[in-house]
Scaffold this motif. Structure first.
Motif, PDB file in Angstrom:
ATOM      1  N   GLY A 185      24.059  10.879   5.602  1.00 51.51           N
ATOM      2  CA  GLY A 185      24.631  11.550   4.449  1.00 51.51           C
ATOM      3  C   GLY A 185      23.780  11.522   3.196  1.00 51.51           C
ATOM      4  N   THR A 186      22.571  10.978   3.273  1.00 53.31           N
ATOM      5  CA  THR A 186      21.698  10.887   2.101  1.00 53.31           C
ATOM      6  C   THR A 186      20.684  12.033   2.103  1.00 53.31           C
ATOM      7  N   ALA A 187      19.943  12.132   1.004  1.00 57.13           N
ATOM      8  CA  ALA A 187      18.900  13.163   0.883  1.00 57.13           C
ATOM      9  C   ALA A 187      17.686  12.565   0.177  1.00 57.13           C
ATOM     10  N   PRO A 188      16.992  11.624   0.829  1.00 59.51           N
ATOM     11  CA  PRO A 188      15.870  10.964   0.161  1.00 59.51           C
ATOM     12  C   PRO A 188      14.643  11.862   0.034  1.00 59.51           C
ATOM     13  N   THR A 189      13.969  11.750  -1.094  1.00 60.94           N
ATOM     14  CA  THR A 189      12.648  12.352  -1.268  1.00 60.94           C
ATOM     15  C   THR A 189      11.621  11.358  -0.748  1.00 60.94           C
ATOM     16  N   LEU A 190      10.758  11.807   0.152  1.00 57.10           N
ATOM     17  CA  LEU A 190       9.827  10.919   0.839  1.00 57.10           C
ATOM     18  C   LEU A 190       8.404  11.189   0.371  1.00 57.10           C
ATOM     19  N   THR A 191       7.691  10.122   0.024  1.00 59.51           N
ATOM     20  CA  THR A 191       6.278  10.237  -0.338  1.00 59.51           C
ATOM     21  C   THR A 191       5.491   9.116   0.324  1.00 59.51           C
ATOM     22  N   GLY A 192       4.183   9.200   0.177  1.00 63.33           N
ATOM     23  CA  GLY A 192       3.342   8.077   0.522  1.00 63.33           C
ATOM     24  C   GLY A 192       3.413   7.018  -0.564  1.00 63.33           C
ATOM     25  N   PRO A 193       2.695   5.908  -0.377  1.00 64.27           N
ATOM     26  CA  PRO A 193       2.830   4.778  -1.296  1.00 64.27           C
ATOM     27  C   PRO A 193       1.993   4.877  -2.558  1.00 64.27           C
ATOM     28  N   GLU A 194       1.158   5.917  -2.698  1.00 65.10           N
ATOM     29  CA  GLU A 194       0.280   5.973  -3.866  1.00 65.10           C
ATOM     30  C   GLU A 194      -0.009   7.418  -4.255  1.00 65.10           C
ATOM     31  N   SER A 195      -0.211   7.611  -5.552  1.00 60.25           N
ATOM     32  CA  SER A 195      -0.614   8.914  -6.078  1.00 60.25           C
ATOM     33  C   SER A 195      -2.126   9.037  -5.987  1.00 60.25           C
ATOM     34  N   LEU A 196      -2.593  10.158  -5.437  1.00 59.06           N
ATOM     35  CA  LEU A 196      -4.021  10.413  -5.281  1.00 59.06           C
ATOM     36  C   LEU A 196      -4.308  11.859  -5.668  1.00 59.06           C
ATOM     37  N   THR A 197      -5.398  12.074  -6.387  1.00 61.32           N
ATOM     38  CA  THR A 197      -5.829  13.448  -6.625  1.00 61.32           C
ATOM     39  C   THR A 197      -6.524  13.974  -5.371  1.00 61.32           C
ATOM     40  N   PHE A 198      -6.693  15.291  -5.309  1.00 63.35           N
ATOM     41  CA  PHE A 198      -7.467  15.844  -4.193  1.00 63.35           C
ATOM     42  C   PHE A 198      -8.871  15.245  -4.170  1.00 63.35           C
ATOM     43  N   ARG A 199      -9.445  15.071  -5.348  1.00 59.59           N
ATOM     44  CA  ARG A 199     -10.791  14.500  -5.423  1.00 59.59           C
ATOM     45  C   ARG A 199     -10.815  13.078  -4.850  1.00 59.59           C
ATOM     46  N   GLU A 200      -9.771  12.300  -5.174  1.00 61.63           N
ATOM     47  CA  GLU A 200      -9.685  10.929  -4.650  1.00 61.63           C
ATOM     48  C   GLU A 200      -9.451  10.922  -3.142  1.00 61.63           C
ATOM     49  N   GLN A 201      -8.659  11.859  -2.645  1.00 61.34           N
ATOM     50  CA  GLN A 201      -8.463  11.953  -1.195  1.00 61.34           C
ATOM     51  C   GLN A 201      -9.786  12.250  -0.491  1.00 61.34           C
ATOM     52  N   LEU A 202     -10.531  13.176  -1.040  1.00 66.87           N
ATOM     53  CA  LEU A 202     -11.819  13.534  -0.431  1.00 66.87           C
ATOM     54  C   LEU A 202     -12.799  12.371  -0.507  1.00 66.87           C
ATOM     55  N   ALA A 203     -12.740  11.573  -1.556  1.00 65.12           N
ATOM     56  CA  ALA A 203     -13.602  10.392  -1.642  1.00 65.12           C
ATOM     57  C   ALA A 203     -13.247   9.377  -0.549  1.00 65.12           C
ATOM     58  N   ILE A 204     -11.951   9.262  -0.245  1.00 62.18           N
ATOM     59  CA  ILE A 204     -11.531   8.356   0.842  1.00 62.18           C
ATOM     60  C   ILE A 204     -12.030   8.879   2.183  1.00 62.18           C
ATOM     61  N   VAL A 205     -11.869  10.182   2.426  1.00 60.63           N
ATOM     62  CA  VAL A 205     -12.371  10.758   3.678  1.00 60.63           C
ATOM     63  C   VAL A 205     -13.881  10.555   3.778  1.00 60.63           C
ATOM     64  N   ALA A 206     -14.595  10.777   2.673  1.00 58.20           N
ATOM     65  CA  ALA A 206     -16.044  10.594   2.661  1.00 58.20           C
ATOM     66  C   ALA A 206     -16.411   9.149   2.988  1.00 58.20           C
ATOM     67  N   ASP A 207     -15.670   8.206   2.418  1.00 59.62           N
ATOM     68  CA  ASP A 207     -15.947   6.790   2.664  1.00 59.62           C
ATOM     69  C   ASP A 207     -15.705   6.437   4.128  1.00 59.62           C
ATOM     70  N   VAL A 208     -14.619   6.959   4.678  1.00 60.21           N
ATOM     71  CA  VAL A 208     -14.303   6.690   6.087  1.00 60.21           C
ATOM     72  C   VAL A 208     -15.375   7.284   7.008  1.00 60.21           C
ATOM     73  N   LEU A 209     -15.867   8.464   6.644  1.00 59.92           N
ATOM     74  CA  LEU A 209     -16.890   9.126   7.462  1.00 59.92           C
ATOM     75  C   LEU A 209     -18.281   8.579   7.209  1.00 59.92           C
TER      76      LEU A 209
END
Length: 282
Positions: A185-209
């Motif tokens: 009966g609830t309606a939760p808004t679901l997110t990940g645990p942290e706010s990231l910019t697109f630039r920060e996401q790409l930096a993480i992908v770059a680091d992983v690669l």
């Protein structure tokens, strides 16, 4: 509970993950698709044909069903809700979208179809749980071709903030909604645990690669032209408006597996590490 759980959208990543969790927990699961012959499911999981725009498929799909995990599809939703009530369905868990909470959601192409389904279900006699995830971490797969080719990622709003959620976290929460009572009966808004910019996401992908991923800022008009090759103009406008509004500060972090299930939320870095092949196989 001995009744069957019907999972629609069973070819989707979240649908498949929900099926796997319910099956592993010993639940009776029926996987539904407009093209059931194309489904791959665990041994012991029944498959059935279900197309929301073809009400003649409803009766057989819903026979003996107590719960439904539903992907949002406006076509036929009122008829489906009526058929579900008639079949004795007790609970519907809808994979909706946080976009339904935005301004003018009814007229927004991103939000409109989910909002229409939510309203149809809310007007029925069914007990409903609306899961409203924000951006999926897997949206980053849209960059995969360019990263695989060593091309720069061109963005109109590289510093737009989002809190991307790992699809497996959505599946964990959905499975809890279908097997427990804490979310009913609830309606939760679901997110990940942290706010990231697109630039920060790409930096993480770059680091992983282990290599650089160049990011280039382009104009909104250039982005409209590029995106318009792959999606309708109203959708392009809606997405760019969303990212423009998100360009001014951190995204809100809402419910996660930490707050709802008491266990750590998967991070964007974890998702990137699990999907390196997608960015290197081109």
């Amino acid at each position: 509970m001995t009744s069957t759980t019907l999972v629609t959208g069973a070819r989707g990543k979240v649908g498949q993950a929900v099926i796997a969790r319910l099956h592993a927990a010993g639940r009776t699961v029926r996987a539904a698709s407009a093209r059931p012959a194309e489904l791959t499911v665990p041994d012991g999981v029944e498959t059935t044909e279900l197309a929301l725009d073809r009400p003649e498929t409803f009766e057989a799909a819903l026979r003996g069903v107590g719960q439904v995990f539903l992907y949002p599809q406006p076509a036929g939703i009122h008829e489906f809700a009526q058929a579900a009530e008639a079949a004795g369905v007790e609970h519907v868990v809808l994979l909706s979208s946080s976009s339904v909470l935005g301004p003018d959601a009814e007229n927004d192409p991103l939000a409109g179809h989910s909002l229409h389904v939510e309203r149809a279900l809310a007007a029925s006699g069914l007990t409903c749980t609306f899961l409203r995830p924000d951006a999926f971490a897997s949206n980053s797969l849209g960059w995969a071709y360019f990263i695989g080719q060593g091309l720069p990622i061109q963005l109109a709003y590289p510093d737009a903030h989002i809190a991307p959620i790992h699809p497996e976290d959505i599946a964990d929460i959905a499975a809890e909604a279908l097997t427990g009572t804490s979310l009913t009966g609830t309606a939760p808004t679901l997110t990940g645990p942290e706010s990231l910019t697109f630039r920060e996401q790409l930096a993480i992908v770059a680091d992983v690669l282990g290599r650089e991923i160049p990011v280039e800022q382009i104009t909104r008009a250039e982005a409209e032209q590029q995106m318009g090759r792959h999606m309708p103009a109203p959708m392009v406008t809606s997405l760019l408006d969303l990212w423009a509004a998100a360009d001014h500060g951190p995204a809100a972090v809402h419910d996660t597996t930490r707050t709802l299930l008491g266990r750590p939320a998967r991070t964007y870095r974890q998702w990137a590490g699990e999907n390196t092949a997608a960015f290197t196989r081109h």
